[in-house]
Design a protein around this motif. Structure first.
Motif, PDB file in Angstrom:
ATOM      1  N   ALA A   1       1.011  -1.078   0.077  1.00  0.00           N
ATOM      2  CA  ALA A   1       0.117   0.045   0.049  1.00  0.00           C
ATOM      3  C   ALA A   1       0.666   1.210  -0.030  1.00  0.00           C
ATOM      4  O   ALA A   1       0.311   2.269  -0.579  1.00  0.00           O
ATOM      5  CB  ALA A   1      -1.001   0.025   1.200  1.00  0.00           C
ATOM      6  N   HIS A   2       1.970   0.967   0.628  1.00  0.00           N
ATOM      7  CA  HIS A   2       2.953   2.436   0.772  1.00  0.00           C
ATOM      8  C   HIS A   2       3.482   2.765  -0.614  1.00  0.00           C
ATOM      9  O   HIS A   2       3.672   3.910  -1.012  1.00  0.00           O
ATOM     10  CB  HIS A   2       4.221   1.961   1.444  1.00  0.00           C
ATOM     11  CG  HIS A   2       4.957   2.973   2.028  1.00  0.00           C
ATOM     12  ND1 HIS A   2       4.790   4.204   2.405  1.00  0.00           N
ATOM     13  CD2 HIS A   2       6.320   3.136   1.586  1.00  0.00           C
ATOM     14  CE1 HIS A   2       5.888   5.007   2.571  1.00  0.00           C
ATOM     15  NE2 HIS A   2       6.732   4.285   2.224  1.00  0.00           N
ATOM     16  N   CYS A   3       3.559   1.589  -1.635  1.00  0.00           N
ATOM     17  CA  CYS A   3       4.067   2.057  -2.806  1.00  0.00           C
ATOM     18  C   CYS A   3       2.630   2.511  -3.625  1.00  0.00           C
ATOM     19  O   CYS A   3       3.192   2.940  -5.163  1.00  0.00           O
ATOM     20  CB  CYS A   3       4.439   0.497  -3.641  1.00  0.00           C
ATOM     21  SG  CYS A   3       5.737  -0.331  -2.903  1.00  0.00           S
ATOM     22  N   LEU A   4       1.774   2.732  -3.200  1.00  0.00           N
ATOM     23  CA  LEU A   4       0.697   3.116  -4.215  1.00  0.00           C
ATOM     24  C   LEU A   4       0.092   4.533  -3.597  1.00  0.00           C
ATOM     25  O   LEU A   4      -0.665   5.188  -4.186  1.00  0.00           O
ATOM     26  CB  LEU A   4      -0.599   2.165  -4.050  1.00  0.00           C
ATOM     27  CG  LEU A   4      -0.459   0.849  -4.759  1.00  0.00           C
ATOM     28  CD1 LEU A   4      -1.706  -0.096  -4.228  1.00  0.00           C
ATOM     29  CD2 LEU A   4      -0.150   0.758  -6.291  1.00  0.00           C
ATOM     30  N   GLU A   5       0.748   4.974  -2.473  1.00  0.00           N
ATOM     31  CA  GLU A   5       0.350   6.325  -1.964  1.00  0.00           C
ATOM     32  C   GLU A   5       0.699   7.505  -2.836  1.00  0.00           C
ATOM     33  O   GLU A   5       1.599   7.469  -3.888  1.00  0.00           O
ATOM     34  CB  GLU A   5       1.163   6.217  -0.399  1.00  0.00           C
ATOM     35  CG  GLU A   5       0.799   5.730   0.708  1.00  0.00           C
ATOM     36  CD  GLU A   5       1.398   5.723   1.761  1.00  0.00           C
ATOM     37  OE1 GLU A   5       2.575   6.355   1.705  1.00  0.00           O
ATOM     38  OE2 GLU A   5       1.350   4.863   2.792  1.00  0.00           O
ATOM     39  N   GLU A   6       0.009   8.486  -2.578  1.00  0.00           N
ATOM     40  CA  GLU A   6       0.281   9.863  -3.581  1.00  0.00           C
ATOM     41  C   GLU A   6       1.895  10.005  -3.627  1.00  0.00           C
ATOM     42  O   GLU A   6       2.425  10.026  -2.422  1.00  0.00           O
ATOM     43  CB  GLU A   6      -0.483  11.018  -2.776  1.00  0.00           C
ATOM     44  CG  GLU A   6      -1.959  11.088  -3.007  1.00  0.00           C
ATOM     45  CD  GLU A   6      -2.322  11.783  -4.400  1.00  0.00           C
ATOM     46  OE1 GLU A   6      -3.315  11.198  -5.177  1.00  0.00           O
ATOM     47  OE2 GLU A   6      -1.829  12.815  -4.481  1.00  0.00           O
ATOM     48  N   GLY A   7       2.201  10.374  -4.818  1.00  0.00           N
ATOM     49  CA  GLY A   7       3.617  10.765  -4.795  1.00  0.00           C
ATOM     50  C   GLY A   7       4.524   9.658  -4.859  1.00  0.00           C
ATOM     51  O   GLY A   7       5.952  10.067  -5.086  1.00  0.00           O
ATOM     52  N   SER A   8       4.115   8.350  -4.921  1.00  0.00           N
ATOM     53  CA  SER A   8       5.103   7.375  -5.083  1.00  0.00           C
ATOM     54  C   SER A   8       5.259   7.217  -6.491  1.00  0.00           C
ATOM     55  O   SER A   8       4.638   7.591  -7.398  1.00  0.00           O
ATOM     56  CB  SER A   8       4.386   6.263  -4.567  1.00  0.00           C
ATOM     57  OG  SER A   8       3.329   5.521  -5.328  1.00  0.00           O
TER      58      SER A   8
END
Ligand code: HMH
Length: 221
Positions: free
Chosen positions: A148-155
């Motif tokens: 999910a961290h890899c899909l956050e805004e700005g990734s």
């Protein structure tokens, strides 16, 4: 404990350890668009082997729930996880074609063998439902939080890797992990001190295995 539950307390207590598993350099590299594809392919092949070993673990967990849970809906949540594994195996095969990986010729690395052996130790009927459901939650949660961290805004996740990140990072998988956490917390609340200590130790072992698993992607082992 207050509203955070026993797991919330543990996550606070072991926060750095948890972050070690959910913010591993492999994941941070995917998110920053800096992943090298050989590492990604190594991870993918090893994870296919892991997921196959995960099936008997979930089957044993289902038996433990059937035997020990006093809430019938636990079975449905775990069965949903089993169904997701069925999709996952098909997905790995499709993804392997895309990346030109020969799944039948993959040799499990030591960290993978160790992790699979650890899963096997949890199959035993003597291992309490509470301990096994806690392990299941954390195994799933690490992947959910990581991807999910890899899909956050700005990734800056490369487009070729979005499908992988969405597999575990999507909202439905997040809700499923929340359901698992609620079950684990409910079981932990009513468990004996002895079982709670075992469950906490198991959580830490899982985190250690997850870190070692990500480390395999470097390919030095
Ligand atoms: C190593 N941990 C590992 N692989 C997975 N596929 C999951 C967790 C989540 O299913």
């Amino acid at each position: 404990s207050g509203g955070e539950g026993i797991i919330g307390t543990w996550l606070r207590k072991h926060r750095l350890f948890y972050l070690g598993a959910t913010r591993h350099p492999f994941i941070l590299n995917i998110r920053d668009g800096a992943v090298d594809f050989p590492s990604f392919k190594r991870w993918l092949g090893q994870d296919y082997i892991f997921v196959r070993a995960f099936v008997p673990f979930v089957a044993a967990l289902l038996l433990k729930a059937w035997r020990d849970s006093d809430d019938q809906s636990d079975i449905e949540v775990i069965l949903g996880g089993m169904a997701a594994l069925n999709d996952e195996i098909a997905w790995f095969k499709k993804e392997a074609l895309k990346w030109d990986i020969q799944l039948s010729s993959i040799v499990p690395q030591k960290a993978n063998q160790d992790y699979c052996r650890f899963l096997e130790s949890l199959l035993h009927p003597d291992v309490e439902y509470t301990v096994a459901i806690t392990a299941f939650w954390v195994i799933e949660a690490v992947y959910q939080e990581s991807f999910a961290h890899c899909l956050e805004e700005g990734s800056g996740t490369p487009p070729e890797l979005r499908d992988t990140c969405e597999r575990w990072g999507n909202d439905d998988f997040g809700k499923y992990c929340c359901s698992l956490r609620k079950i684990a917390d409910r079981q932990l609340e009513k468990a004996s001190d002895d079982v709670r200590v075992k469950a906490e130790g198991t959580l830490l072992y899982v985190l250690e295995h997850e870190v070692a698993f990500w480390n395999m992607s470097h390919g030095e082992a």
